[in-house]
Design an enzyme around this catalytic site. Structure first.
Site, short mmCIF file in Angstrom:
data_model
loop_
_atom_site.label_atom_id
_atom_site.label_comp_id
_atom_site.label_asym_id
_atom_site.label_seq_id
_atom_site.Cartn_x
_atom_site.Cartn_y
_atom_site.Cartn_z
N TYR A 330 37.83 57.74 40.84
CA TYR A 330 38.87 57.74 39.82
C TYR A 330 38.92 59.11 39.13
O TYR A 330 37.89 59.69 38.80
CB TYR A 330 38.57 56.69 38.75
CG TYR A 330 38.60 55.26 39.23
CD1 TYR A 330 39.03 54.93 40.52
CD2 TYR A 330 38.19 54.23 38.40
CE1 TYR A 330 39.04 53.62 40.95
CE2 TYR A 330 38.21 52.91 38.82
CZ TYR A 330 38.63 52.61 40.09
OH TYR A 330 38.65 51.31 40.52
N GLU A 406 39.21 36.10 20.30
CA GLU A 406 40.61 36.04 20.72
C GLU A 406 41.58 36.54 19.67
O GLU A 406 42.69 36.97 20.00
CB GLU A 406 40.95 34.61 21.14
CG GLU A 406 40.25 34.19 22.42
CD GLU A 406 40.50 32.75 22.80
OE1 GLU A 406 40.55 32.46 24.02
OE2 GLU A 406 40.67 31.90 21.89
#
Length: 429
Positions: A330, A406
Site C-alpha cells: 500500500y 455504537e
C-alpha cells in the site's frame, strides 16, 4: 456586489443552513436503522474477496434508494451512483467491507460465531477492525443524501470496497484492483472521502492529519545463502543463521542511525525467520520476511536501497550471499493538504472545534491510498471508544476483544453526508 448577486448569496446561505439542519435531523432519525445494519454485518462477517452476502445486501439497499448500482467490481465490490438535482462535482465516498480471520471474544448479543477455512486452517471470522460500522455509516449517508438529492449540486459515487485487509495469497483485490477496473471513472470522480472508526479514540472525536497520515507498507524477503556443514565444525561451512542475525541487527541501525526520523517516522520489522531442520546441522539457507513502513516516498526509496546494501555487504563479510526481494504494498495514505484545509471546517461544524484534533501520523497502512494516488482524497478517524475510558484499556484493532461503542457511528454518518454536500457547495461552478 450587485443587489441581485447579494440576494442570491443570502438565499444560498439560507439553503445551506437548512440542508445542514436536515442532515443532522435525519442522522438522528435513521440512527436505529444504522445500528441494525451494523449488527447485521457484525453477525455475518465475510473474509476478503468472499464478501458475497455482504455485497448482495448493500446492493439491494442501494437499489431500493433508486440508485444505479454496479456489482462485482474487484470481485465483490459494490458501487452506487446518486445523481443530484444540479450538475456539479463528482464526490466519491468509500467504505471497506471485509472482516478478519479472528475468533470473537466480546460478550455482545450480536457477536460473530462464524467459522471458515483460511489458508488451510479453520478460523473464526470477525469484524475486528470496524468495517461493519463503515458499511452502516455509509449506508446511512446514502439514505440522507438520497433524500436531499434535488438539492445536491453534483453526483455522489458510493464505493463499497472489498479486501482492504489484503486479498488472499495468489489473488488480486482491494482498492488497487477497483482503480484498475475504473471505479473512479464514468462518471469521473473529482475527490474522495473515507473514514475509519477507532476503538481507542473517544466517541465524539475526529482525528485527522494533512499530507502523510498512514504509512506505506512494503514486504521484504531476504534469502541468505551459506554453506551447509556439521554443527560441530562451523568453520567448515558458512552459517546463514548467524549471518541473518547480523543482517537483522544491521537493519535496525538503518532506522536508528541512518534515517532522518525528525522528517517522518519509519519502521523495519522482521516478522519471520526460517532455517534448518535439526540441532546439529548448520543449514545451507535462511530466509527472513518482514515489513517496511514509511510516511515519505523519498525516504521509502532510500530505505529500500539501504536494506539491499546492508544485507548484501553484511552477507559478504560473513562469506555468504543474499537475495533481497522488496515488494511494494500500500502507498502512503496522503491527505491532499488543500482539500483537507477546505473540508476540516465541515467536520468542526458538526463535532465542535475542540473535538476535531490534529493527530500524529500512524505506521499502520490503508489501501484507500490507491484512490488518493489518482484523485485528491481526505481520510480521517472517528471515535468509537466509550466516553471516559482510558485508551490503554481499549482493545486494539485486529484483536478478539475489539469493541466499538455504537454511539460513535452517528458522527460518522453526519461527516460523510456533510463532506459530500459541502464540497459540492464550495465547488459549484
Amino acid at each position: 456586489m450587485s443587489l441581485g448577486l447579494q440576494f442570491q448569496s443570502f438565499a444560498q446561505e439560507d439553503e445551506t443552513k437548512r440542508i445542514h439542519q436536515q442532515i443532522n435531523q435525519q442522522a438522528d432519525q435513521i440512527f436505529d436503522q444504522v445500528i441494525e445494519w451494523r449488527r447485521h454485518f457484525h453477525e455475518n462477517p465475510e473474509l476478503s474477496n468472499r464478501e458475497d452476502e455482504t455485497a448482495a445486501y448493500i446492493a439491494e439497499y442501494l437499489r431500493s434508494l433508486g440508485m444505479k448500482v454496479e456489482t462485482g467490481v474487484a470481485h465483490t465490490g459494490v458501487v452506487g451512483v446518486l445523481e443530484g438535482g444540479m450538475k456539479g462535482p463528482i464526490v466519491g465516498l468509500r467504505a471497506d467491507i471485509d472482516a478478519l480471520p479472528v475468533k470473537e471474544r466480546t460478550d455482545v448479543p450480536f457477536k460473530s460465531t462464524k467459522k471458515t477455512t483460511y489458508l488451510g486452517q479453520e478460523v473464526g471470522v470477525m469484524h475486528a477492525c470496524g468495517h461493519d460500522t463503515h458499511i452502516a455509516m455509509l449506508l446511512g449517508a446514502a439514505k440522507i443524501l438520497t433524500d436531499i438529492k434535488e438539492e445536491l449540486r453534483g453526483t455522489v459515487k458510493f464505493i463499497f470496497q472489498p479486501a482492504e485487509e489484503g486479498a488472499p495469497p495468489g489473488e488480486e483485490g482491494g482498492a488497487e484492483l477497483m482503480v484498475e477496473q475504473g471505479v473512479l471513472k464514468n462518471p469521473d470522480v473529482d475527490v474522495i472521502f473515507g473514514q475509519h472508526i477507532n476503538s481507542q479514540t473517544e466517541v465524539g472525536t475526529i482525528r485527522y492529519r494533512p499530507r502523510g497520515t498512514m504509512a506505506a507498507a512494503d514486504r521484504f524477503v531476504i534469502t541468505v545463502n551459506g554453506k551447509q556443514t556439521h554443527g560441530s565444525t562451523p568453520w567448515t561451512g558458512v552459517d546463514p543463521i548467524v549471518t541473518s542475525a547480523k543482517i537483522i541487527e544491521g537493519l535496525q541501525s538503518i532506522i536508528s542511525r541512518q534515517t532522518e526520523l525528525t522528517k517522518a517516522a519509519a519502521v523495519i520489522s522482521v516478522g519471520k525467520i526460517q532455517a534448518g531442520v535439526r540441532n546439529n546441522i548448520i543449514p545451507e539457507k535462511a530466509e527472513m520476511i518482514g515489513t517496511i513502513r514509511t510516511l515519505d516516498t523519498e525516504m521509502q526509496k532510500i530505505i529500500h536501497e539501504k536494506i539491499r546494501h546492508v544485507a548484501t555487504k553484511t552477507a559478504e563479510s560473513m562469506g555468504a550471499s543474499v537475495e533481497v526481494d522488496i515488494q511494494k504494498g500500500y502507498p502512503v495514505t496522503y491527505n491532499d493538504p488543500e482539500l483537507t484545509e477546505e473540508m476540516v471546517p465541515s467536520l468542526q461544524a458538526i463535532a465542535g472545534n475542540e473535538n476535531v484534533v490534529l493527530t500524529d501520523a500512524i505506521t499502520g497502512a490503508e489501501d484507500f491510498s490507491f484512490f488518493q494516488k489518482k484523485v485528491p482524497g481526505f481520510y480521517y478517524f472517528v471515535g468509537g471508544m466509550p466516553k471516559g475510558m482510558n485508551p490503554a484499556d481499549a482493545a486494539p484493532h485486529h484483536t478478539p476483544d475489539f469493541y466499538i461503542e455504537e454511539k460513535g457511528m452517528k458522527l460518522g454518518v453526519k461527516s460523510l453526508a456533510r463532506l459530500a454536500y459541502d464540497y459540492m457547495v464550495k465547488n459549484d461552478k
